[in-house]
Design an enzyme around this catalytic site. Sequence first.
Site, PDB file in Angstrom:
ATOM      1  N   CYS A  12     -32.910  -4.613 -40.796  1.00 36.53           N
ATOM      2  CA  CYS A  12     -31.821  -4.527 -41.765  1.00 36.53           C
ATOM      3  C   CYS A  12     -31.023  -5.835 -41.688  1.00 36.53           C
ATOM      4  CB  CYS A  12     -30.913  -3.355 -41.422  1.00 36.53           C
ATOM      5  SG  CYS A  12     -30.196  -3.560 -39.773  1.00 36.53           S
ATOM      6  N   HIS A  41     -31.238  -2.689 -30.488  1.00 38.29           N
ATOM      7  CA  HIS A  41     -32.006  -1.797 -29.614  1.00 38.29           C
ATOM      8  C   HIS A  41     -33.503  -1.925 -29.868  1.00 38.29           C
ATOM      9  CE1 HIS A  41     -28.434   1.027 -28.537  1.00 38.29           C
ATOM     10  NE2 HIS A  41     -28.641   0.101 -27.626  1.00 38.29           N
ATOM     11  N   HIS A 124     -23.624   6.283 -26.874  1.00 31.17           N
ATOM     12  CA  HIS A 124     -24.175   5.168 -27.654  1.00 31.17           C
ATOM     13  C   HIS A 124     -23.128   4.056 -27.709  1.00 31.17           C
ATOM     14  CE1 HIS A 124     -25.646   2.841 -31.058  1.00 31.17           C
ATOM     15  NE2 HIS A 124     -26.830   3.397 -30.838  1.00 31.17           N
ATOM     16  N   GLU A 126     -22.281   1.985 -29.919  1.00 35.14           N
ATOM     17  CA  GLU A 126     -21.457   1.948 -31.137  1.00 35.14           C
ATOM     18  C   GLU A 126     -20.327   2.966 -31.041  1.00 35.14           C
ATOM     19  OE1 GLU A 126     -23.467   2.245 -34.983  1.00 35.14           O
ATOM     20  OE2 GLU A 126     -21.621   3.070 -35.840  1.00 35.14           O
ATOM     21  N   THR A 168     -22.890   4.753 -37.704  1.00 36.29           N
ATOM     22  CA  THR A 168     -23.581   4.258 -38.905  1.00 36.29           C
ATOM     23  C   THR A 168     -25.046   4.677 -39.002  1.00 36.29           C
ATOM     24  OG1 THR A 168     -24.101   2.239 -37.699  1.00 36.29           O
ATOM     25  CG2 THR A 168     -22.144   2.183 -39.118  1.00 36.29           C
ATOM     26  N   SER A 226     -33.177   3.236 -29.712  1.00 37.03           N
ATOM     27  CA  SER A 226     -32.724   2.975 -31.075  1.00 37.03           C
ATOM     28  C   SER A 226     -32.355   4.274 -31.785  1.00 37.03           C
ATOM     29  CB  SER A 226     -33.832   2.241 -31.845  1.00 37.03           C
ATOM     30  OG  SER A 226     -33.615   2.346 -33.235  1.00 37.03           O
TER      31      SER A 226
HETATM   32  S1  SF4 Z   1     -25.054  -0.543 -39.219  1.00 41.01           S
HETATM   33 FE1  SF4 Z   1     -26.794  -0.931 -37.832  1.00 41.01          FE
HETATM   34  S2  SF4 Z   1     -28.605  -0.176 -38.953  1.00 41.01           S
HETATM   35 FE2  SF4 Z   1     -26.921  -0.370 -40.447  1.00 41.01          FE
HETATM   36  S3  SF4 Z   1     -27.117  -2.414 -41.386  1.00 41.01           S
HETATM   37 FE3  SF4 Z   1     -25.750  -2.612 -39.628  1.00 41.01          FE
HETATM   38  S4  SF4 Z   1     -27.056  -3.156 -37.871  1.00 41.01           S
HETATM   39 FE4  SF4 Z   1     -28.369  -2.334 -39.479  1.00 41.01          FE
END
Ligand code: SF4
Length: 320
Positions: A12, A41, A124, A126, A168, A226
């Site tokens: 991404c 990840h 996690h 995040e 996310t 991931s």
């Molecule tokens: S939030 Fe994570 S999966 Fe989504 S675009 Fe950003 S890096 Fe990629």
Amino acid sequence: MRILLANPRGFCAGVDRAIEIVERAIELFGAPIYVRHEVVHNKSVVDRLRALGAVFVQELDEVPDSGTVIFSAHGVSTAVQVEAERRGLQVFDATCPLVTKVHMEVARFAREAREVILIGHEGHPEVEGTMGRFDASGGGRIVLVQSVEDVAALQISMPERLAFVTQTTLSVDDTAAIVEALRARFPAMQAPRHEDICYATQNRQDAVKQLLGECDVLIVVGSQSSSNSNRLRELADRAGIPGHLVDGAAGLNRAWFAHARVVGVTAGASAPETLVREVIEQLRSWGGELPQELQGREEHVVFALPRALRPREAGALRSD
Ligand code: SF4
């Protein structure tokens, strides 16, 4: 044995940017460049960057004074950011801009002294970063909810001031069920201005759902750590077909394909396409036909590098 490829799959925009930040920093400042947590990840990505000179650390106290550190795509708490500033470390922030968007929502809700529910997975990075963006000194608080079952047990003292945000990379369907359960209990709950589950997570899950209608085994290329790759594999469970998450071709087991007529292949947002190609080569050596790629949603998202790492600015910085 037919091979069908999900579309879109793999990298991404946030992962592309994070990897490029590490590569550019090593190129400009030389090794070692410290990276707090796996920048994305994926084992093969991390191994490659390590070979280039990245040193992966868990915490900032492993970074020497005057070191250069990169924050991973998953983002960091305010405390980590402040500590890096206090130590005078040179920081490049590879936090995905879509994670930063969630951080900004959380900060706004904290300023409004709200109670905030973060839907996500405990442990996690995040989630740790996003929870750590909430400044509770204004009188609000943030709590983590992981499942519909958690919703029933929630103790909320200010239902009229309740808001939610999400990680996310969650399952779109699981999150919708949790939000529905929350709304049933707390009708006044405020939603984020824009969906927090990112475009890449949504698109890759939609593409796998399309694939699952046609295949009888699903292979997801991605690492166990991931989140979005695990969510893709879980879609196979829901469809009642075997799904396997593999780091690459070496993780495949020929027995999985003994009765397979159609194999579906996809990759998580942090998995390089080279690994998908190796998986296809292995499947072809076991009798797979030339792969066919399904029609899918086109993605044109690109995130800019930090200013100091962009080629022109970097040139100016080096000549200083
Ligand atoms: S939030 Fe994570 S999966 Fe989504 S675009 Fe950003 S890096 Fe990629």
